[in-house]
Design an enzyme around this catalytic site. Structure first.
Site, PDB file in Angstrom:
ATOM      1  N   GLY A  36       0.791  -1.408   0.034  1.00 48.02           N
ATOM      2  CA  GLY A  36      -0.220  -0.049   0.042  1.00 48.02           C
ATOM      3  C   GLY A  36       0.727   1.002   0.022  1.00 48.02           C
ATOM      4  O   GLY A  36       0.713   2.039  -0.873  1.00 48.02           O
ATOM      5  N   HIS A  37       1.859   1.272   0.933  1.00 50.20           N
ATOM      6  CA  HIS A  37       2.622   2.438   0.905  1.00 50.20           C
ATOM      7  C   HIS A  37       3.640   2.684  -0.357  1.00 50.20           C
ATOM      8  O   HIS A  37       3.752   3.568  -0.881  1.00 50.20           O
ATOM      9  CB  HIS A  37       3.851   2.101   2.036  1.00 50.20           C
ATOM     10  CG  HIS A  37       3.282   2.317   3.329  1.00 50.20           C
ATOM     11  ND1 HIS A  37       3.284   1.100   4.203  1.00 50.20           N
ATOM     12  CD2 HIS A  37       2.555   3.100   4.059  1.00 50.20           C
ATOM     13  CE1 HIS A  37       2.874   1.392   5.360  1.00 50.20           C
ATOM     14  NE2 HIS A  37       2.440   2.734   5.378  1.00 50.20           N
ATOM     15  N   ASP A 150      -7.199   5.332   5.225  1.00 49.48           N
ATOM     16  CA  ASP A 150      -7.405   6.325   6.358  1.00 49.48           C
ATOM     17  C   ASP A 150      -8.213   7.366   5.688  1.00 49.48           C
ATOM     18  O   ASP A 150      -7.860   8.535   5.553  1.00 49.48           O
ATOM     19  CB  ASP A 150      -6.092   6.621   6.825  1.00 49.48           C
ATOM     20  CG  ASP A 150      -5.267   5.754   7.483  1.00 49.48           C
ATOM     21  OD1 ASP A 150      -5.700   4.937   8.362  1.00 49.48           O
ATOM     22  OD2 ASP A 150      -4.208   5.077   7.066  1.00 49.48           O
TER      23      ASP A 150
HETATM   24  O1  PAF Z   1      -1.142   7.302   7.788  1.00 45.07           O
HETATM   25  C1  PAF Z   1      -0.080   7.331   8.485  1.00 45.07           C
HETATM   26  O2  PAF Z   1       0.794   6.365   8.612  1.00 45.07           O
HETATM   27  C2  PAF Z   1       0.369   8.407   9.490  1.00 45.07           C
HETATM   28  O3  PAF Z   1      -1.098   8.785  10.317  1.00 45.07           O
HETATM   29  C3  PAF Z   1       1.036   9.722   9.056  1.00 45.07           C
HETATM   30  C4  PAF Z   1       0.167  10.361   7.960  1.00 45.07           C
HETATM   31  C5  PAF Z   1       2.189   9.103   8.351  1.00 45.07           C
HETATM   32  C6  PAF Z   1       1.135  10.769   9.904  1.00 45.07           C
HETATM   33  O4  PAF Z   1       2.280  10.174  11.072  1.00 45.07           O
END
Ligand code: PAF
Length: 279
Positions: A36-37, A150
């Site tokens: 996902g990342h 999210d």
């Molecule tokens: O979505 C996330 O992993 C975190 O909330 C973020 C945006 C990196 C902030 O720490």
């Protein structure tokens, strides 16, 4: 790819790229990276010249100290994965580097922080606002990429960008799922075997729910989703909401205008998972 630990070094490298007229994209993460990342990094690299990723487990957004303690940390593996995804700069700061002093800022996200994650995790979005604004100040990207798992966080970040008048384009990116349907999350690594096996039932239920819209009232559909998930002995819903995709206003009737999205938080044992589906 360069790994950088201090904000001064990162800032001056990025300044150099900007002087050359390069478009800088940014993917903030808390590490324990998964596909996902990596899809965010790839989207970033596709639309920008330089992809910057931060890996920082932000203590101020954890309302539960146990959750912070057990949050997975895999920095070496993260750096390797980022290299393969085409990332140019990885920022891995210490807590002192990001918070040389305690951050006492209080954000007001209005209604957006009163529902769902905001209601269940007091202080969480304030911490997200603190860290993302600090990272935006350091990186000053042209664009920033966030995953739609999210969902509420994306709305909060857009609101913060307006409040603080950042000239940054926020790009929401689609949820990436395992073949089983389970939404990828760093927390999946913490699931016990039986919970991992049963967690795909969450998305299976959301998909079925999409087909029931014509047959049920909003309240009945929420009840149906809750019962369907809770009937699985390994899963327990914390909330099930159907909201407007931009205002996050809780929907009461299907004939209300706008796109609707079902958002859920579900405990699989001790591990809390979130997911959503656009109707
Ligand atoms: O979505 C996330 O992993 C975190 O909330 C973020 C945006 C990196 C902030 O720490």
């Amino acid at each position: 790819m360069k790994v950088i630990y201090t904000k001064n070094e990162l800032f001056s490298l990025i300044e150099g790229y900007k002087k050359e007229g390069k478009c800088v994209g940014f993917v903030p993460t808390m590490g324990a990276l998964h596909n996902g990342h990596l899809s965010l990094v790839k989207a970033c690299k596709n639309s920008c010249d330089i992809a910057v990723t931060s890996v920082f487990v932000n203590p101020t957004q954890f309302n539960d100290p146990e959750d912070l303690k057990r949050y997975p940390r895999t920095p070496e593996k993260d750096a390797e994965l980022l290299k393969t995804a085409g990332c140019d700069l990885v920022f891995m700061p210490s807590v002192e580097e990001i918070y040389p002093e305690k951050d006492t800022r209080k954000f007001d996200f209005g209604y957006l922080e009163t529902v769902m994650e905001g209601a269940k995790r007091p202080g969480h979005f304030n911490g997200v606002g603190q860290v993302v604004s600090r990272l935006f100040d350091i990186v000053q990207p042209h664009k920033a990429f966030f995953g739609m798992k999210d969902f509420q966080q994306v709305a909060i970040i857009k609101n913060m960008v307006n409040q603080l008048k950042y000239n940054i384009e926020i790009i929401p990116c689609p949820i990436v799922r395992e073949e089983s349907g389970l939404a990828l999350s760093s927390r999946n690594a913490l699931l016990e075997e039986e919970h991992k096996k049963n967690a795909p039932h969450i998305y299976a239920t959301l998909k079925k729910a999409r087909n029931l819209v014509a047959e049920m009232s909003v309240a009945d559909l929420k009840k149906w989703i809750t019962e369907e998930i809770n009937n699985n002995p390994y899963l327990e819903t914390e909330y099930v909401e159907i909201v407007d995709d931009t205002t996050l206003k809780v929907i009461e009737n299907w004939n209300e205008k706008g796109t609707k999205v079902v958002c859920v938080a579900v405990y699989a044992g001790k591990i809390r998972l979130i997911d959503n589906i656009i109707l």
